[in-house]
Write an enzyme that holds these catalytic residues in place. Structure first.
Site: not given
Length: 407
Positions: A38, A206, A364, A388
């Site tokens: 990043r 998840k 991510g 996100g």
């Protein structure tokens, strides 16, 4: 239509203080940056402005310090990495809008860069109160003096209605950074006009984190390849026993609905045919490869847990990827940080590299995984800087930071 960075530079930035919202939210080991992707992605816009004579003030966040000054979340290591890589002078402030930030901003010369301390050290940055966020935005804008400007180049934060992302854009002439522009172009192409076959690889822990993404991709993607911890909810929805693997029982009915709907919508949901099943969550845990029809029937039994897709599944996924023309990947296939459970993620990455498809790695953990496994950014079509934000864009959500720029 959002104003582009080149418009700002064409208007002239020499001698002007320009606030740049960058994404320096890098992983740290103590105070050492473990993945500077990043930082490197933020450099081009910062240097472009500095080379044009701007006095650049960089705002960024790191982690979630919850509005408190917490040394473990200091921006200093990321700022120092930026200084190491940049070909322009970079200084680092010890506060956000305090005396040190004000003094160093005022002392900037043309072509110099100042990195402010973690903007989330100020509780107003993430406040739900418009007035509180606005007050911080006023103080940030004041750092630019007269004739300032704002550039949003932090795609990883555009899904947040925060002071340094949303409110500041209403206080200064606002422009879209090259990184944000490129991200939006690539993701728009993926969602609206992908070359087919369009294959999406979804992983991570998840399923609840990815429900809206899956929902929006059914009928758009030709195939959804599901791995990672989230796959065990899908397998359980098909009636398979998954032992102690990660299972979200409250999502079983939703997942069953997706499996039924996908078939009708022309999107094939491809699940693993085998998994790597371990005694416990540990790098040295004894493990075995089990078919999904009988995960708990081996020597480990019902007390184990799945930590990666198996070799047959990895090969199956690789074949689908190699036949694709567009690939979007978000989420690792297993616990890639542990060598014993990294093979699935590695095979998927190798297949994407070998394919001729337009490939987008959705930021991510996926971005960290490919770098940690020894791949370079140049081997993929596009590595998103915003996990996100990428997902929310794919979900079809409105992104506050993009809206604030007039896009």
């Amino acid at each position: 239509m959002a104003h582009a960075l080149d418009e700002l530079i064409a208007d002239g930035v020499a001698g002007r203080r320009v606030l740049v919202r960058s994404d320096l939210n890098v992983p740290l080991d103590g105070f050492a940056v473990t993945d500077d992707g990043r930082v490197r992605a933020s450099l081009p816009v910062i240097e472009k402005l500095a080379h044009a004579g701007a006095r650049v003030i960089v705002m960024a966040h790191l982690g979630r310090p919850k509005g408190q000054v917490d040394p473990q979340y200091s921006i200093a290591p990321a700022g120092q990495r930026l200084a190491d890589l940049a070909d322009v002078p970079v200084r680092i402030a010890t506060d956000v809008v305090g005396q040190d930030a004000r003094d160093k901003a005022a002392a900037l010369a043309d072509g110099e860069v100042l990195v402010l301390e973690n903007v989330r050290f100020d509780p107003r940055e993430t406040s739900k109160d418009d007035a509180e966020r606005g007050a911080l935005a006023d103080e940030l804008a004041a750092l630019t003096g007269e004739n300032g400007a704002y550039v949003d180049d932090a795609f990883g934060a555009v899904h947040r209605k925060h002071a340094s992302v949303y409110d500041i854009a209403h206080r200064l002439p606002a422009y879209q950074g090259d990184l944000v522009r490129r991200e939006l172009e690539v993701l728009t192409k993926v969602v609206q006009d992908p070359e087919r076959p369009f294959v999406v690889v979804m992983g991570g822990s998840k399923v609840s984190d990815k429900l809206a993404v899956i929902d929006n991709l059914i009928g758009r993607a030709d195939a959804l390849l599901i791995g990672g911890g989230m796959v065990f909810t899908f397998l359980a929805a098909q009636g398979h026993r998954v032992g102690g693997s990660l299972l979200e029982e409250d999502q079983l009915e939703t997942v069953k609905g997706y499996l039924e709907r996908a078939a009708d919508a022309g999107t094939e949901i491809v699940l693993p045919v085998d998994v790597v099943y371990a005694e416990r969550f540990a790098a040295d845990a004894p493990h075995e490869t089990r078919p999904v029809e009988d995960i708990v029937g081996g020597r480990i039994g019902a007390s184990g847990l799945g930590l990666d897709i198996g070799p047959a599944s990895a090969a199956l996924f690789a074949d689908r990827i190699k036949a694709a023309r567009t690939v979007f990947w978000n989420g690792p296939m297993g616990v890639f940080e542990m060598d014993a459970f990294a093979a699935g993620t590695r095979v998927v990455a190798e297949a994407i590299v070998a394919s001729e498809a337009m490939s987008v790695i959705g930021g991510g953990d996926s971005a960290s995984a490919v770098r940690n496994l020894g791949f370079t950014d140049e081997q993929f079509g596009h590595i998103s800087t915003g996990g996100g934000a990428s997902l929310e864009f794919i979900e079809g959500k409105e992104l506050p930071g993009v809206v604030a720029l007039g896009a």
